[in-house]
Design an enzyme around this catalytic site. Structure first.
Site, short mmCIF file in Angstrom:
data_model
loop_
_atom_site.label_atom_id
_atom_site.label_comp_id
_atom_site.label_asym_id
_atom_site.label_seq_id
_atom_site.Cartn_x
_atom_site.Cartn_y
_atom_site.Cartn_z
N ARG A 14 0.81 -1.22 0.00
CA ARG A 14 0.00 0.00 0.00
C ARG A 14 0.84 1.26 0.00
O ARG A 14 0.31 2.36 0.10
CB ARG A 14 -0.87 0.05 1.27
CG ARG A 14 -1.88 -1.03 1.43
CD ARG A 14 -2.48 -0.96 2.83
NE ARG A 14 -3.19 0.30 3.05
CZ ARG A 14 -4.51 0.43 2.95
NH1 ARG A 14 -5.26 -0.60 2.67
NH2 ARG A 14 -5.09 1.59 3.15
N TYR A 17 0.22 4.43 -2.02
CA TYR A 17 -1.01 5.11 -1.60
C TYR A 17 -0.77 5.88 -0.30
O TYR A 17 -1.01 7.10 -0.22
CB TYR A 17 -2.08 4.03 -1.43
CG TYR A 17 -3.39 4.47 -0.86
CD1 TYR A 17 -4.17 5.42 -1.50
CD2 TYR A 17 -3.87 3.89 0.31
CE1 TYR A 17 -5.40 5.80 -0.98
CE2 TYR A 17 -5.08 4.26 0.83
CZ TYR A 17 -5.85 5.21 0.19
OH TYR A 17 -7.05 5.57 0.73
N ASP A 18 -0.25 5.17 0.70
CA ASP A 18 -0.01 5.81 2.00
C ASP A 18 0.98 6.98 1.89
O ASP A 18 0.76 8.06 2.41
CB ASP A 18 0.54 4.79 3.00
CG ASP A 18 -0.44 3.67 3.29
OD1 ASP A 18 -1.64 3.86 3.08
OD2 ASP A 18 0.02 2.60 3.74
N VAL A 60 -16.96 -1.36 0.12
CA VAL A 60 -18.39 -1.06 -0.05
C VAL A 60 -18.85 -1.40 -1.46
O VAL A 60 -19.88 -2.05 -1.66
CB VAL A 60 -18.67 0.43 0.29
CG1 VAL A 60 -20.09 0.81 -0.09
CG2 VAL A 60 -18.44 0.69 1.78
N ASP A 143 -2.73 -4.50 5.88
CA ASP A 143 -4.11 -4.04 5.98
C ASP A 143 -4.35 -3.50 7.40
O ASP A 143 -4.17 -4.23 8.37
CB ASP A 143 -5.04 -5.23 5.71
CG ASP A 143 -6.47 -4.80 5.38
OD1 ASP A 143 -6.77 -4.68 4.18
OD2 ASP A 143 -7.25 -4.59 6.32
N PRO A 144 -4.72 -2.23 7.54
CA PRO A 144 -4.90 -1.68 8.90
C PRO A 144 -5.97 -2.42 9.68
O PRO A 144 -7.00 -2.81 9.12
CB PRO A 144 -5.31 -0.23 8.64
CG PRO A 144 -4.81 0.09 7.27
CD PRO A 144 -4.93 -1.20 6.51
N1 UDP Z 1 -12.09 -5.77 2.22
C1 UDP Z 1 -12.81 -6.96 2.30
N2 UDP Z 1 -13.39 -7.44 1.16
C2 UDP Z 1 -13.30 -6.78 -0.05
C3 UDP Z 1 -12.58 -5.56 -0.12
C4 UDP Z 1 -11.97 -5.09 1.05
O1 UDP Z 1 -12.93 -7.58 3.36
O2 UDP Z 1 -13.88 -7.29 -1.04
C5 UDP Z 1 -11.49 -5.25 3.47
C6 UDP Z 1 -10.04 -4.79 3.36
O3 UDP Z 1 -9.16 -5.88 3.59
C7 UDP Z 1 -9.99 -3.75 4.47
C8 UDP Z 1 -11.39 -3.14 4.48
O4 UDP Z 1 -12.23 -4.09 3.82
O5 UDP Z 1 -9.74 -4.36 5.72
C9 UDP Z 1 -11.49 -1.79 3.75
O6 UDP Z 1 -10.87 -1.93 2.48
P1 UDP Z 1 -10.87 -0.76 1.40
O7 UDP Z 1 -9.95 -1.17 0.30
O8 UDP Z 1 -12.29 -0.41 1.03
O9 UDP Z 1 -10.31 0.52 2.17
P2 UDP Z 1 -8.94 0.77 3.03
O10 UDP Z 1 -8.30 -0.56 3.33
O11 UDP Z 1 -8.11 1.64 2.18
O12 UDP Z 1 -9.42 1.42 4.28
#
Ligand code: UDP
Length: 183
Positions: A14, A17-18, A60, A143-144
């Protein structure tokens, strides 16, 4: 809080992006200091709503697209990680409040409501009537585990806070996806 300095992996999956976000703040503040440019720095948190790209890969849009197609929702990891989702109209209202203020920021504009991905999946399946359930897939690296903005500063300085809760925002987003996907 806005005090957070952003401890990220500089070479991870990431990182572009970060680090791009961190660098943008650095660049913007350098222009402000050096050239007196009026700036606004806003920190946004998982914004969603109508007109997202159905295939942008975020959670989402993935969940709604999968649910409307009658597929199982893909949860990465065990689904216990949390995010705080801000409806786009709230987000934009926050931007405008910051623009109209004398503040430079950084300032958090997000919805402090915190949900696990399991909770989000259940809600999307409920609102769409999807009965295909969920499947678990590997968690991407870096992944946070948790994200929840402290918005005290936005409330105090801008008089801003979000008003659209996740259920209402998802209902509106799902309706827009139904139209776009033609399902
Ligand atoms: N995620 C998930 N299923 C998906 C897409 C994302 O479980 O189909 C998880 C992802 O691993 C993360 C969270 O949902 O923990 C948010 O992901 P997203 O990419 O929307 O945003 P970000 O990680 O940048 O906050």
């Amino acid at each position: 809080t806005e005090e957070y300095w952003g401890n990220v992996n500089p070479i991870g999956l990431r990182s572009m992006y970060d680090e791009a976000k961190r660098f943008s703040e650095a660049l913007t503040f350098a222009y402000h200091r050096r050239h007196g440019v009026a700036i606004r720095v806003v920190r946004i948190f998982n914004t969603y709503g109508p007109r997202m790209q159905p295939d942008d890969g975020r959670v989402v849009s993935n969940f709604i697209t999968q649910a409307l197609r009658g597929e199982a929702l893909t949860i990465y990891g065990d689904g216990s990680q949390t995010r705080s989702f801000c409806y786009v109209e709230d987000e934009v209202r926050g931007f405008l409040a910051l623009l109209d203020s004398g503040q430079s920021g950084p300032i958090n504009i997000g919805n402090p409501g915190e949900f696990t991905m399991l909770e989000l999946a259940d809600l999307v399946n409920e609102l769409t009537g999807n009965t295909a359930g969920i499947v678990f897939e590997p968690l991407p690296s870096d992944d946070p585990k948790q994200r929840k903005p402290d918005i005290s500063l936005a409330e105090d300085l801008l008089g801003w806070s979000p008003v659209i809760d996740l259920r209402t925002g998802l209902e509106r987003t799902i309706a827009s996806f139904v139209a776009v996907l033609g399902v």
